[in-house]
Design a protein around this motif. Structure first.
Motif, mmCIF file in Angstrom:
data_model
loop_
_atom_site.group_PDB
_atom_site.id
_atom_site.type_symbol
_atom_site.label_atom_id
_atom_site.label_comp_id
_atom_site.label_asym_id
_atom_site.label_seq_id
_atom_site.Cartn_x
_atom_site.Cartn_y
_atom_site.Cartn_z
ATOM 1 N N VAL A 128 42.534 73.669 27.749
ATOM 2 C CA VAL A 128 42.357 74.291 26.585
ATOM 3 C C VAL A 128 41.314 75.697 26.460
ATOM 4 O O VAL A 128 41.561 76.429 25.949
ATOM 5 N N PRO A 129 40.058 75.025 27.013
ATOM 6 C CA PRO A 129 38.949 76.090 26.834
ATOM 7 C C PRO A 129 39.072 77.384 27.723
ATOM 8 O O PRO A 129 38.901 78.598 27.595
ATOM 9 N N GLN A 130 40.307 77.431 28.549
ATOM 10 C CA GLN A 130 40.504 78.420 29.461
ATOM 11 C C GLN A 130 41.743 79.510 28.929
ATOM 12 O O GLN A 130 41.927 80.424 29.274
ATOM 13 N N ILE A 131 42.050 79.002 27.605
ATOM 14 C CA ILE A 131 43.441 79.718 26.988
ATOM 15 C C ILE A 131 42.563 80.786 25.792
ATOM 16 O O ILE A 131 41.754 80.331 25.182
ATOM 17 N N GLN A 132 43.343 82.048 26.113
ATOM 18 C CA GLN A 132 42.694 82.863 25.234
ATOM 19 C C GLN A 132 43.836 82.986 23.760
ATOM 20 O O GLN A 132 44.780 82.919 24.154
ATOM 21 N N ARG A 133 43.276 83.821 22.781
ATOM 22 C CA ARG A 133 44.265 84.257 21.499
ATOM 23 C C ARG A 133 45.267 84.874 22.033
ATOM 24 O O ARG A 133 45.169 85.872 22.871
ATOM 25 N N TYR A 176 48.652 65.061 23.231
ATOM 26 C CA TYR A 176 49.336 65.846 21.977
ATOM 27 C C TYR A 176 48.233 66.633 21.080
ATOM 28 O O TYR A 176 48.379 67.447 20.480
ATOM 29 N N VAL A 177 46.926 66.293 21.322
ATOM 30 C CA VAL A 177 45.690 66.904 20.747
ATOM 31 C C VAL A 177 45.576 68.237 21.376
ATOM 32 O O VAL A 177 45.421 69.263 20.947
ATOM 33 N N ALA A 178 45.758 68.272 22.754
ATOM 34 C CA ALA A 178 45.622 69.345 23.329
ATOM 35 C C ALA A 178 46.741 70.399 23.393
ATOM 36 O O ALA A 178 46.442 71.718 23.025
ATOM 37 N N ILE A 179 47.981 69.892 23.086
ATOM 38 C CA ILE A 179 49.010 70.664 22.766
ATOM 39 C C ILE A 179 48.814 71.460 21.290
ATOM 40 O O ILE A 179 48.963 72.721 21.067
ATOM 41 N N ASP A 180 48.392 70.654 20.451
ATOM 42 C CA ASP A 180 47.993 71.272 19.107
ATOM 43 C C ASP A 180 46.917 72.381 19.065
ATOM 44 O O ASP A 180 47.216 73.408 18.592
ATOM 45 N N GLN A 181 45.977 72.049 20.004
ATOM 46 C CA GLN A 181 44.870 73.010 20.356
ATOM 47 C C GLN A 181 45.492 74.338 20.759
ATOM 48 O O GLN A 181 45.053 75.500 20.459
ATOM 49 N N LEU A 182 46.382 74.128 21.914
ATOM 50 C CA LEU A 182 46.923 75.405 22.530
ATOM 51 C C LEU A 182 48.018 76.116 21.541
ATOM 52 O O LEU A 182 47.908 77.440 21.504
ATOM 53 N N LEU A 183 48.706 75.413 20.630
ATOM 54 C CA LEU A 183 49.289 76.228 19.625
ATOM 55 C C LEU A 183 48.488 77.034 18.728
ATOM 56 O O LEU A 183 49.047 77.922 18.034
ATOM 57 N N GLU A 184 47.155 76.570 18.330
ATOM 58 C CA GLU A 184 46.421 77.346 17.555
ATOM 59 C C GLU A 184 46.010 78.474 18.241
ATOM 60 O O GLU A 184 45.485 79.422 17.377
ATOM 61 N N LYS A 185 45.910 78.639 19.428
ATOM 62 C CA LYS A 185 45.570 79.791 20.368
ATOM 63 C C LYS A 185 46.590 80.673 20.740
ATOM 64 O O LYS A 185 46.588 82.068 20.826
ATOM 65 N N ALA A 186 47.620 79.946 21.422
ATOM 66 C CA ALA A 186 48.696 80.643 22.394
ATOM 67 C C ALA A 186 49.650 81.186 21.103
ATOM 68 O O ALA A 186 50.121 80.871 20.156
ATOM 69 N N GLN A 187 50.197 82.430 21.550
ATOM 70 C CA GLN A 187 51.577 83.066 21.164
ATOM 71 C C GLN A 187 52.791 81.872 21.158
ATOM 72 O O GLN A 187 53.526 81.970 20.420
#
Length: 176
Positions: free
Chosen positions: A77-82, A112-123
């Motif tokens: 998660v921390p490695q992913i950018q908007r 599941y928490v990580a996927i939700d966090q990724l969906l907040e950042k990723a397209q």
């Protein structure tokens, strides 16, 4: 911020899942294409498969950032950018890696928490997984446990997904 799109792709071994997922993600034209790899080169077959996937990505007209993450998926998660496009290949390999360590209820929650966090950042987040439930449950305890876990995880991912595809013989079927 608008939630990113979640795409789940399943199918049998060598059914064309990864190629379809890579092309799907490239067509999204995200800021960066991020490939999250769960495989570990533990034998010659796995080394060859990993090399083939790497070669495929190198042949494409876009750049890929690869994150090797065989366990602890939440650490990406921390490695992913908007605006990133993410392809995670694959859930079944990751689950096999995690099962060796145990504590699966906590691992599942973190996933599941990580996927939700990724969906907040990723397209877009594209998740690939193997279909291993076309056969009866195994008579072997650990294999049956694996099948049960992957079945529950797949159901949850499909429920969360915006689009769901199944690959058979290189042909895609859209279920959702």
């Amino acid at each position: 911020m608008v939630r990113g799109k979640l795409v789940f792709i399943t199918g049998g071994v060598r059914s064309g899942k990864s190629s379809f997922a890579e092309h799907y993600l490239m067509n999204e034209q995200a800021k960066r294409n991020v490939y999250i790899a769960s495989g570990v080169a533990v034998d010659s077959e796995m080394k060859e498969r990993i090399k083939r996937h790497q070669d495929d990505r190198e042949s494409y007209p876009v750049d890929w950032i690869t994150i090797e993450q065989p366990r602890h998926f939440e650490q990406v998660v921390p490695q992913i950018q908007r605006g990133d496009g993410i392809l995670w290949d694959c859930v079944t390999t990751w689950l096999a890696n995690e099962l060796y360590e145990g504590h699966m209820e906590e691992v599942k929650k973190q996933l599941y928490v990580a996927i939700d966090q990724l969906l907040e950042k990723a397209q877009v987040v594209v998740i690939v997984s193997n279909e291993v439930l076309d056969e009866a449950l195994s008579k072997y305890e650990y294999t049956a446990m694996y099948q049960a876990w992957i079945g529950r995880i797949h159901q949850q991912l499909v429920a969360k997904a915006d689009h769901v595809f199944e690959m058979e013989y290189g042909i895609r079927h859209q279920w959702k």
